[in-house]
Design a protein around this motif. Structure first.
Motif, mmCIF file in Angstrom:
data_model
loop_
_atom_site.group_PDB
_atom_site.id
_atom_site.type_symbol
_atom_site.label_atom_id
_atom_site.label_comp_id
_atom_site.label_asym_id
_atom_site.label_seq_id
_atom_site.Cartn_x
_atom_site.Cartn_y
_atom_site.Cartn_z
ATOM 1 N N ILE A 16 12.502 86.611 -64.311
ATOM 2 C CA ILE A 16 12.238 85.218 -63.943
ATOM 3 C C ILE A 16 11.892 85.113 -62.464
ATOM 4 C CG2 ILE A 16 13.230 82.898 -63.772
ATOM 5 C CD1 ILE A 16 14.942 83.603 -66.247
ATOM 6 N N GLU A 17 12.646 85.819 -61.624
ATOM 7 C CA GLU A 17 12.402 85.804 -60.174
ATOM 8 C C GLU A 17 10.988 86.280 -59.857
ATOM 9 O OE1 GLU A 17 15.371 87.119 -57.181
ATOM 10 O OE2 GLU A 17 16.566 87.640 -58.957
ATOM 11 N N GLN A 18 10.543 87.296 -60.559
ATOM 12 C CA GLN A 18 9.206 87.845 -60.335
ATOM 13 C C GLN A 18 8.143 86.760 -60.513
ATOM 14 O OE1 GLN A 18 8.200 91.054 -62.989
ATOM 15 N NE2 GLN A 18 6.203 91.403 -62.059
ATOM 16 N N MET A 19 8.342 85.908 -61.492
ATOM 17 C CA MET A 19 7.385 84.838 -61.747
ATOM 18 C C MET A 19 7.530 83.697 -60.737
ATOM 19 S SD MET A 19 6.472 83.002 -65.380
ATOM 20 C CE MET A 19 6.184 84.611 -66.089
ATOM 21 N N LEU A 20 8.764 83.390 -60.350
ATOM 22 C CA LEU A 20 8.988 82.307 -59.398
ATOM 23 C C LEU A 20 8.385 82.624 -58.028
ATOM 24 C CD1 LEU A 20 12.697 81.264 -60.131
ATOM 25 C CD2 LEU A 20 10.584 80.294 -61.058
ATOM 26 N N SER B 169 26.544 77.758 -80.422
ATOM 27 C CA SER B 169 26.603 79.133 -79.926
ATOM 28 C C SER B 169 25.380 79.946 -80.341
ATOM 29 C CB SER B 169 27.888 79.814 -80.420
ATOM 30 O OG SER B 169 27.934 79.832 -81.840
ATOM 31 N N GLY B 170 24.838 79.650 -81.521
ATOM 32 C CA GLY B 170 23.669 80.388 -81.988
ATOM 33 C C GLY B 170 22.441 80.197 -81.114
ATOM 34 N N LYS B 171 22.336 79.039 -80.485
ATOM 35 C CA LYS B 171 21.208 78.762 -79.573
ATOM 36 C C LYS B 171 21.496 79.272 -78.157
ATOM 37 C CE LYS B 171 18.809 76.270 -82.585
ATOM 38 N NZ LYS B 171 17.484 76.667 -83.098
ATOM 39 N N ASN B 172 22.751 79.558 -77.877
ATOM 40 C CA ASN B 172 23.187 80.181 -76.626
ATOM 41 C C ASN B 172 22.802 79.408 -75.361
ATOM 42 O OD1 ASN B 172 24.553 82.164 -75.254
ATOM 43 N ND2 ASN B 172 23.442 83.851 -76.232
ATOM 44 N N PRO B 173 23.045 78.102 -75.317
ATOM 45 C CA PRO B 173 22.722 77.359 -74.088
ATOM 46 C C PRO B 173 23.515 77.833 -72.870
ATOM 47 C CG PRO B 173 24.084 76.019 -75.543
ATOM 48 C CD PRO B 173 23.679 77.230 -76.328
ATOM 49 N N MET B 174 24.702 78.407 -73.108
ATOM 50 C CA MET B 174 25.512 78.889 -71.987
ATOM 51 C C MET B 174 24.818 80.026 -71.236
ATOM 52 S SD MET B 174 28.116 78.515 -70.089
ATOM 53 C CE MET B 174 29.286 77.466 -70.988
ATOM 54 N N TYR B 175 24.137 80.897 -71.956
ATOM 55 C CA TYR B 175 23.415 81.989 -71.284
ATOM 56 C C TYR B 175 22.292 81.428 -70.420
ATOM 57 C CZ TYR B 175 21.100 86.470 -70.492
ATOM 58 O OH TYR B 175 20.554 87.573 -69.898
ATOM 59 N N ALA B 176 21.628 80.392 -70.920
ATOM 60 C CA ALA B 176 20.584 79.745 -70.131
ATOM 61 C C ALA B 176 21.174 79.158 -68.855
ATOM 62 C CB ALA B 176 19.912 78.651 -70.953
ATOM 63 N N LEU B 177 22.353 78.555 -68.980
ATOM 64 C CA LEU B 177 23.023 77.975 -67.819
ATOM 65 C C LEU B 177 23.444 79.052 -66.818
ATOM 66 C CD1 LEU B 177 24.108 75.521 -66.365
ATOM 67 C CD2 LEU B 177 26.120 75.558 -67.854
ATOM 68 N N LEU B 178 23.878 80.192 -67.314
ATOM 69 C CA LEU B 178 24.239 81.309 -66.435
ATOM 70 C C LEU B 178 23.036 81.787 -65.622
ATOM 71 C CD1 LEU B 178 26.505 83.441 -68.819
ATOM 72 C CD2 LEU B 178 27.259 82.136 -66.825
ATOM 73 N N LEU B 179 21.874 81.862 -66.263
ATOM 74 C CA LEU B 179 20.658 82.267 -65.569
ATOM 75 C C LEU B 179 20.312 81.273 -64.459
ATOM 76 C CD1 LEU B 179 18.368 83.456 -68.509
ATOM 77 C CD2 LEU B 179 19.203 84.874 -66.631
ATOM 78 N N VAL B 180 20.374 79.989 -64.797
ATOM 79 C CA VAL B 180 20.061 78.948 -63.815
ATOM 80 C C VAL B 180 21.048 78.993 -62.647
ATOM 81 C CG1 VAL B 180 20.024 76.448 -63.444
ATOM 82 C CG2 VAL B 180 18.869 77.435 -65.436
ATOM 83 N N ASN B 181 22.312 79.205 -62.967
ATOM 84 C CA ASN B 181 23.332 79.275 -61.924
ATOM 85 C C ASN B 181 23.057 80.421 -60.946
ATOM 86 O OD1 ASN B 181 25.848 78.451 -60.705
ATOM 87 N ND2 ASN B 181 26.800 80.238 -61.640
ATOM 88 N N GLU B 182 22.624 81.557 -61.470
ATOM 89 C CA GLU B 182 22.305 82.700 -60.610
ATOM 90 C C GLU B 182 21.089 82.407 -59.729
ATOM 91 O OE1 GLU B 182 24.057 85.521 -60.163
ATOM 92 O OE2 GLU B 182 25.550 84.527 -61.437
ATOM 93 N N LEU B 183 20.126 81.691 -60.280
ATOM 94 C CA LEU B 183 18.951 81.323 -59.482
ATOM 95 C C LEU B 183 19.340 80.385 -58.342
ATOM 96 C CD1 LEU B 183 16.330 80.739 -62.328
ATOM 97 C CD2 LEU B 183 16.329 82.604 -60.664
ATOM 98 N N LEU B 184 20.254 79.466 -58.637
ATOM 99 C CA LEU B 184 20.734 78.546 -57.595
ATOM 100 C C LEU B 184 21.477 79.303 -56.498
ATOM 101 C CD1 LEU B 184 21.925 75.634 -59.912
ATOM 102 C CD2 LEU B 184 20.121 75.474 -58.182
#
Length: 372
Positions: free
Chosen positions: A333-337, A209-224
């Motif tokens: 992130i979108e701005q860079m993509l 939880s301290g590394k918060n991989p779930m938040y990273a996954l949430l970001l990726v899911n929104e991009l998809l």
């Protein structure tokens, strides 16, 4: 020189061979080059408990074994109280025989070691503080106490304290330092795949939880959801894996998100080279190895502004500092993509910066600290 390493990091014995956490072993090899004998004062584990381990490739002269405590139950808490006195005696014996004392902090053993080293003011010492040294950050009292003792030049004599990042108004024994993974010989130019093809994100580290991989996954899911062609590769193990697997299944992400488990340095190296972004929404860090490694291979870092991360990312000039607000972070992130030149400029700056921190430079700095 007899070098004593005092650490919470455990040693695991298998068929009379010593193993430890793989990145830790890489540092130990460099330390061994500057000492004819290395002693350890640390706990022992019977199993690796999901840790990525590798064999220590040299003989351990002496292992002063400490008792690893945990406070998960009242019974263990009571036992830990008595274990402290035992560990203090062992630490004193170990330090008395050493020529140079090397503390690894923060941690329970690091705290005890910081107290015991006070009784050896004439021995040369180093301390590597691998946690967040930011004076303004909120930290457990035990961490704050360790930092106070180590940086107090009256209590702590003949010690150089190695910390991540550059901080104002520090005592004269506090030195900015770093950790390296790759050598000068590995400096090569990486050509990133165009962003209009597959955009690859990578996460490496413990799935906690301290590394918060779930938040990273949430970001990726929104991009998809926004029809970006994104692939997300996660490397590591930990208690968050089950929740990640459930989210992947529930949202039908099996073709875009992949959990690879623990992998060795060579596998990660190739993965970084093929990735566009390295992401770490961590709650706390010392020197985030995954960010430095990804940057070395031209990955644009996407990380929270904790510890020395803003310094590493040049306050956003070399990457994206997460605000932990899904809408705002997604927009950044979108701005860079949508602007490949913008991405490539950040990628170049990230790579150029990280390539100044190699194992060759790290080894030279270690030699300078240990060899008088």
């Amino acid at each position: 020189m007899k070098l004593l390493i005092v650490s919470t990091a455990t040693i695991i014995y298998k068929e009379k061979q010593a193993f430890a956490y793989a990145p830790y072993v890489n540092e130990l090899v460099i330390l061994k080059k500057n000492a004819f004998e290395i002693d350890f004062c640390c706990p022992v584990w019977e199993q690796e408990n999901g840790l990525l381990i590798t064999q220590i490739p040299f003989e351990i002269a002496h292992h002063f074994k400490l008792i690893d405590s945990n406070l998960k139950t009242l019974k263990n808490a009571i036992k830990s109280f008595f274990n402290v006195f035992y560990n203090l005696v062992i630490l004193f014996k170990a330090m008395r025989k050493a020529d140079h004392i090397h503390l690894r902090c923060p941690g329970n053993i690091g705290l005890l070691g910081s107290f015991v080293q006070i009784f050896f003011p004439h021995k040369t010492k180093t301390a590597k503080y691998a946690g967040n040294w930011d004076p303004k950050s909120k930290q457990p009292w035990s961490y704050r106490l360790q930092k106070y003792i180590l940086s107090n030049t009256f209590l702590t004599r003949k010690m150089q304290v190695l910390v991540y990042g550059e901080w104002k108004n520090q005592s004269k024994n506090v030195k900015s330092f770093f950790t390296a993974t790759y050598s000068d010989a590995e400096k090569i130019q990486i050509q990133k795949q165009e962003l209009n093809e597959k955009i690859k994100f990578i996460f490496t580290g413990s799935l906690v939880s301290g590394k918060n991989p779930m938040y990273a996954l949430l970001l990726v899911n929104e991009l998809l959801k926004k029809d970006f062609k994104v692939q997300f590769d996660l490397f590591g193990e930990g208690p968050e894996r089950a929740a990640l697997e459930s989210f992947i299944t529930e949202n039908k992400l099996e073709q875009s998100v992949f959990l690879h488990g623990n992998q060795n340095k060579d596998v990660l190296k190739i993965a970084y080279q093929k990735s566009h972004f390295v992401i770490l929404p961590s709650k706390s860090e010392g020197w985030p190895k995954t960010i430095a490694e990804g940057m070395f291979w031209g990955c644009v870092p996407v990380a929270t502004a904790v510890s020395c991360v803003p310094y590493m990312l040049d306050y956003g000039n070399r990457g994206i500092l997460l605000e932990m607000n899904l809408e705002k972070d997604l927009q950044a992130i979108e701005q860079m993509l949508l602007n490949e030149k913008y991405f490539l400029s950040k990628s170049k700056l990230a790579s150029e910066w990280s390539k100044d921190y190699t194992t060759d430079i790290f080894e030279a700095e270690i030699k300078r600290l240990l060899v008088k």
